[in-house]
Design a protein around this motif. Structure first.
Motif, PDB file in Angstrom:
ATOM      1  N   GLY A 104       0.817  -1.205   0.000  1.00  0.00           N
ATOM      2  CA  GLY A 104       0.000   0.000   0.000  1.00  0.00           C
ATOM      3  C   GLY A 104       0.848   1.251   0.000  1.00  0.00           C
ATOM      4  O   GLY A 104       2.075   1.200   0.130  1.00  0.00           O
ATOM      5  N   TYR A 105       0.177   2.402  -0.122  1.00  0.00           N
ATOM      6  CA  TYR A 105       0.862   3.678  -0.280  1.00  0.00           C
ATOM      7  C   TYR A 105       0.206   4.743   0.606  1.00  0.00           C
ATOM      8  O   TYR A 105      -1.003   4.707   0.849  1.00  0.00           O
ATOM      9  N   ALA A 106       1.007   5.719   1.015  1.00  0.00           N
ATOM     10  CA  ALA A 106       0.449   6.880   1.690  1.00  0.00           C
ATOM     11  C   ALA A 106      -0.306   7.756   0.698  1.00  0.00           C
ATOM     12  O   ALA A 106      -1.351   8.319   1.020  1.00  0.00           O
ATOM     13  N   LYS A 128       4.840   1.280   0.799  1.00  0.00           N
ATOM     14  CA  LYS A 128       5.568   2.172  -0.100  1.00  0.00           C
ATOM     15  C   LYS A 128       5.055   3.590   0.117  1.00  0.00           C
ATOM     16  O   LYS A 128       3.881   3.789   0.406  1.00  0.00           O
ATOM     17  N   LEU A 129       5.930   4.563  -0.048  1.00  0.00           N
ATOM     18  CA  LEU A 129       5.559   5.930   0.303  1.00  0.00           C
ATOM     19  C   LEU A 129       4.495   6.493  -0.636  1.00  0.00           C
ATOM     20  O   LEU A 129       3.420   6.909  -0.199  1.00  0.00           O
ATOM     21  N   ALA A 130       4.788   6.524  -1.936  1.00  0.00           N
ATOM     22  CA  ALA A 130       3.877   7.173  -2.880  1.00  0.00           C
ATOM     23  C   ALA A 130       4.007   6.529  -4.254  1.00  0.00           C
ATOM     24  O   ALA A 130       4.976   5.829  -4.558  1.00  0.00           O
ATOM     25  N   ARG A 131       3.003   6.817  -5.085  1.00  0.00           N
ATOM     26  CA  ARG A 131       3.006   6.328  -6.463  1.00  0.00           C
ATOM     27  C   ARG A 131       2.506   7.449  -7.360  1.00  0.00           C
ATOM     28  O   ARG A 131       1.444   8.026  -7.113  1.00  0.00           O
ATOM     29  N   THR A 132       3.273   7.774  -8.391  1.00  0.00           N
ATOM     30  CA  THR A 132       2.861   8.787  -9.355  1.00  0.00           C
ATOM     31  C   THR A 132       2.824   8.127 -10.723  1.00  0.00           C
ATOM     32  O   THR A 132       3.841   7.637 -11.214  1.00  0.00           O
ATOM     33  N   GLY A 133       1.633   8.093 -11.334  1.00  0.00           N
ATOM     34  CA  GLY A 133       1.482   7.328 -12.561  1.00  0.00           C
ATOM     35  C   GLY A 133       1.746   5.866 -12.276  1.00  0.00           C
ATOM     36  O   GLY A 133       1.139   5.271 -11.389  1.00  0.00           O
TER      37      GLY A 133
END
Length: 298
Positions: A104-106, A128-133
């Motif tokens: 998962g992501y913040a 995981k911290l973040a996902r962009t695209g």
């Protein structure tokens, strides 16, 4: 009139705690609709996939001072905004936390979103911290390095455990980094979740905690020892003349004791009340300036 979604408490919801689709009120980027001071807490009931706050096809939104914690979904996002059609979003002063222990992501942002501002947030994850695209961003440095048309993100954000009262009560402990890493108050959000006035430099997330006067720094040289302590604390202060106020508070912000002492002397504190083992904050106030020191009772 624009949308105002403020001061809500959502706990242990289903697939998505807060879901907004096709929200495009007749507002402008300089005067957006407001999503602010919401506490979204607890786990997703199916325990598999879940999202805290999920936005799709939205425009002209100010997303400020929300506290979101996703804690038992094997995957998902504490905060997510998707699709190219989502534009003119201002995301500041929020705390987005994922503690699901899985994939998962913040925070997640869809591909090629434009006119998107994100800063002064707390993004924390044990996944995981973040996902962009389609790209995972594992650190704040990865995230701030640039993202398509949106540009650099979260240059002034932090990534720390928010130290809430519990996973379902997102009020802050007085030692929370969301308090010590204060952010500029947003003009549209002058109070917190409980209606308490915010200060010019305010806590991240939905809860504002007034633990006494705050300063960015102090000229005092304070040495508190032993730490951890058992029966007494010694406090040595340099850089102060005259009297100082010493106040011990617990992690709920409750004052245990307070006394005035002469800063010129080595100070020995022996609380006259029975202290339980745990963490406390010692506040040292001199000439209207307060510094705080974390101490541990054994």
């Amino acid at each position: 009139n624009g949308l105002s979604f403020t001061g809500n408490f959502v706990k242990n919801a289903g697939r998505r705690s807060v879901y907004m689709h096709s929200v495009n009120y007749n507002t402008t980027p300089s005067s957006p609709s407001i999503i602010a001071n919401n506490m979204i807490a607890g786990g997703i009931q199916n325990g598999t996939v879940g999202d805290g706050m999920y936005l799709n096809f939205v425009k002209h939104l100010g997303i400020y001072h929300n506290s979101v914690l996703l804690d038992n979904a094997a995957s998902g996002y504490a905060f997510a905004v998707t699709t190219l059609q989502s534009r003119f979003l201002d995301v500041r002063n929020n705390s987005f936390t994922y503690l699901g222990g899985g994939n998962g992501y913040a925070m997640a942002i869809g591909a090629s979103i434009q006119d998107y501002t994100s800063d002064y947030n707390n993004l924390y994850s044990n996944g995981k911290l973040a996902r962009t695209g389609n790209t995972d961003r594992l650190t704040l440095t990865d995230l701030s390095g640039g993202y398509n048309a949106a540009g650099p993100l979260d240059l002034n954000s932090i990534s720390q455990n928010p130290m809430y009262q519990s996973n379902t009560d997102l009020h802050l402990n007085v030692a929370s980094p969301l308090i010590t890493n204060e952010v500029p108050m947003i003009a549209a959000v002058t109070t917190d979740f409980d209606g308490q006035n915010r200060q010019a430099m305010t806590a991240i997330g939905a809860d504002e905690v007034n633990v006494g006067p705050r300063v960015a720094s102090s000229d005092l040289d304070v040495n508190v020892y032993p730490n951890p302590f058992r029966t007494e604390l010694k406090v040595a202060i340099k850089g102060a003349e005259g009297m100082v106020q010493l106040t011990l508070v617990d992690m709920m912000g409750r004052r245990i004791f307070s006394q005035q002492v002469d800063a010129a002397n080595l100070i020995t504190l022996q609380p006259q009340v029975q202290l339980s083992e745990g963490v406390y904050m010692l506040q040292v106030t001199h000439n209207g300036t307060t510094s705080q020191y974390r101490v541990v009772k054994q």
